[in-house]
Design an enzyme around this catalytic site. Structure first.
Site, PDB file in Angstrom:
ATOM      1  N   ASP A   1       1.294   0.337  11.899  1.00 20.50           N
ATOM      2  CA  ASP A   1       2.470   1.582  12.168  1.00 20.50           C
ATOM      3  C   ASP A   1       2.926   1.482  13.339  1.00 20.50           C
ATOM      4  OD1 ASP A   1       4.433   3.483   9.519  1.00 20.50           O
ATOM      5  OD2 ASP A   1       3.437   4.879  11.835  1.00 20.50           O
TER       6      ASP A   1
ATOM      7  N   GLY B   1       5.290  -0.235   1.497  1.00 23.93           N
ATOM      8  CA  GLY B   1       4.707   0.471   0.258  1.00 23.93           C
ATOM      9  C   GLY B   1       6.210   0.339  -0.956  1.00 23.93           C
TER      10      GLY B   1
ATOM     11  N   THR C   1       6.681   3.627   8.883  1.00 18.48           N
ATOM     12  CA  THR C   1       6.925   2.738   8.172  1.00 18.48           C
ATOM     13  C   THR C   1       6.000   2.505   7.076  1.00 18.48           C
ATOM     14  OG1 THR C   1       5.555   1.783   9.969  1.00 18.48           O
ATOM     15  CG2 THR C   1       7.477   2.154  10.685  1.00 18.48           C
ATOM     16  N   ASP C   2       4.773   2.267   7.290  1.00 22.90           N
ATOM     17  CA  ASP C   2       3.444   2.063   6.171  1.00 22.90           C
ATOM     18  C   ASP C   2       4.091   2.002   4.973  1.00 22.90           C
ATOM     19  OD1 ASP C   2       0.807   0.192   6.995  1.00 22.90           O
ATOM     20  OD2 ASP C   2       0.352   1.684   7.798  1.00 22.90           O
ATOM     21  N   LEU C   3       4.320   3.193   4.851  1.00 20.57           N
ATOM     22  CA  LEU C   3       4.627   3.721   3.335  1.00 20.57           C
ATOM     23  C   LEU C   3       6.201   3.234   2.777  1.00 20.57           C
ATOM     24  CD1 LEU C   3       2.996   5.712   1.743  1.00 20.57           C
ATOM     25  CD2 LEU C   3       2.655   5.726   3.994  1.00 20.57           C
TER      26      LEU C   3
END
Length: 402
Positions: free
Chosen positions: A144, A177, A172-174
């Site tokens: 992230d 997803g 950014t990770d989420l």
């Protein structure tokens, strides 16, 4: 009220999702499937996925608990012949496989997407990557923080006279997803029409560029002005005012005016009617041009009032505003609890703890189904491998041993 969540969708209950993923990106995609009622099987290394490594003492990491409700766990050594074959058996029965391994990792284990799709042509392989599988950055390690740096997020976060600052949430990770879930759902819809699966890929880095719309607008809307990249709490393109976080007597609050009626309401709510006659603030563009003077006038009033008093005044005039809530306030937010986004579970190691509810509202199917806590490593080994592969409990348990 906090137990109300969208019920399992009947069309999802027969959907088998293999989650070959770790940390936040892939597991959040899997969590969205799990909330809708899919059978989500988390395939972990024998020592558990990486996020479990953040544990302290006997307690499980809270972040793992929050992202892995309603899932089952199977522990396999994918480098062993038996573990590899067991995974391929699950792939044969699966509808979706989620993975966010580093580029080339699955290929080195003989699990390339084309191999999986050859075995199961109806499979949706949902691949979450930091920078994607093509382009100059494809091979770069991605987390992230590094994606925030590469995407312009850090450069545009912070005050204009201060250093660049990362965004607090791991967004950014989420974001990766969420987009991966959308891509997988689109592919499932296509499969209903064609009968064929496919590979879908989402780059975390790709998903951030659209979020820079306001900041990038400054480059094109004001080509003759040298605008700072970092604008603090002001509008990223410096195109709107008032638009800021203002200090109150007991904290901070955000105020934004996007329409003339908001501006008029703000002046009346805060006893700033003389500003309505000030030629410097006569239009949206003029208010943006004189935002320093405008913010100073507003701050002089907000500093004398509490957050609640300001919000009450502004809401009476329909002016968009909100107190800046701290994490402890958010952790007990009555709105999130009432909507079931903060849900509480009794965890065997951690006691009663909050976990993530389902943001997808599917009306009118609303139920009170309880959440199951995030599984221990290999907790469902015998049940899953027995049901799907016909494996004996003894054989399934043997796969958990190095």
């Amino acid at each position: 009220m906090n137990e109300m969540i969208p019920a399992a969708l009947s069309s999802f209950q027969d959907l088998l999702v293999i989650e070959l993923a770790h940390i936040y990106n892939g597991p959040y995609c899997g969590l969205m499937f799990a909330h809708l009622g899919a059978d989500v099987v988390k395939v972990e290394p024998l020592s558990g996925e990486r996020l479990r490594g953040r544990a302290r003492g006997d307690a499980d990491p809270q972040e793992f608990i929050m992202l892995n409700s309603n899932k089952k766990s199977v522990a396999l050594d994918l480098k062993s012949k038996e573990g590899h074959e067991a995974l391929l058996g699950l792939v044969d029965a699966a509808d979706v496989l989620i993975e966010n391994y580093s580029p080339g990792a699955l290929e080195r284990m003989g699990l390339a997407p084309e191999v999986l799709l050859e075995r199961n042509p109806r499979l949706i392989v949902a691949s979450g990557k930091g920078y994607g599988s093509s382009g100059p950055y494809a091979a770069m390690p991605a987390m992230d923080l590094t994606v925030q740096a590469m995407s312009g997020t850090i450069a545009t976060s912070g005050l204009s006279d201060g250093p660049p600052v990362k965004a607090g949430p791991a967004f950014t990770d989420l974001s990766g997803g969420i987009h991966l879930f959308g891509a997988a759902m689109a592919a499932l819809y296509e499969r209903e029409r064609t009968g064929h699966g496919r590979l879908v890929e989402v780059s975390m880095h790709d998903t951030i560029y659209p979020m820079l719309t306001s900041a990038l607008s400054g480059l094109y809307n004001y080509p003759d002005r040298d605008l700072p990249e970092r604008t603090g709490n002001r509008h990223s393109g410096l195109a709107m005012a008032p638009y800021n976080v203002y200090e109150a007597a007991d904290g901070w609050l955000a105020i934004i005016t996007t329409a003339d009626e908001h501006w008029t309401g703000l002046c009346r709510a805060l006893d700033l009617e003389p500003l309505l006659e000030d030629p410097r603030f006569a239009t949206k563009h003029l208010r943006a041009d004189h935002m320093e003077d405008l913010d100073a006038a507003i701050s002089a009033v907000t500093a004398t009032l509490t957050r609640d008093a300001i919000v009450e005044r502004l809401e009476a005039h329909r002016v968009p505003c909100a107190p800046v809530k701290g994490l402890r306030e958010v952790d007990n937010d009555p709105h999130l609890i009432a909507r079931g986004m903060i849900r509480y579970i009794d965890h065997p190691n951690n006691g009663r703890v909050p976990t993530v509810g389902n943001p997808l509202r599917v009306s009118p199917e609303v139920g009170t189904a309880p959440l199951t806590h995030a599984p221990t490593i290999g907790q469902d080994q015998a049940e899953v491998l027995g049901r799907i592969l016909g494996m004996s409990a003894e054989a399934a348990e043997r796969l958990r041993k190095p």
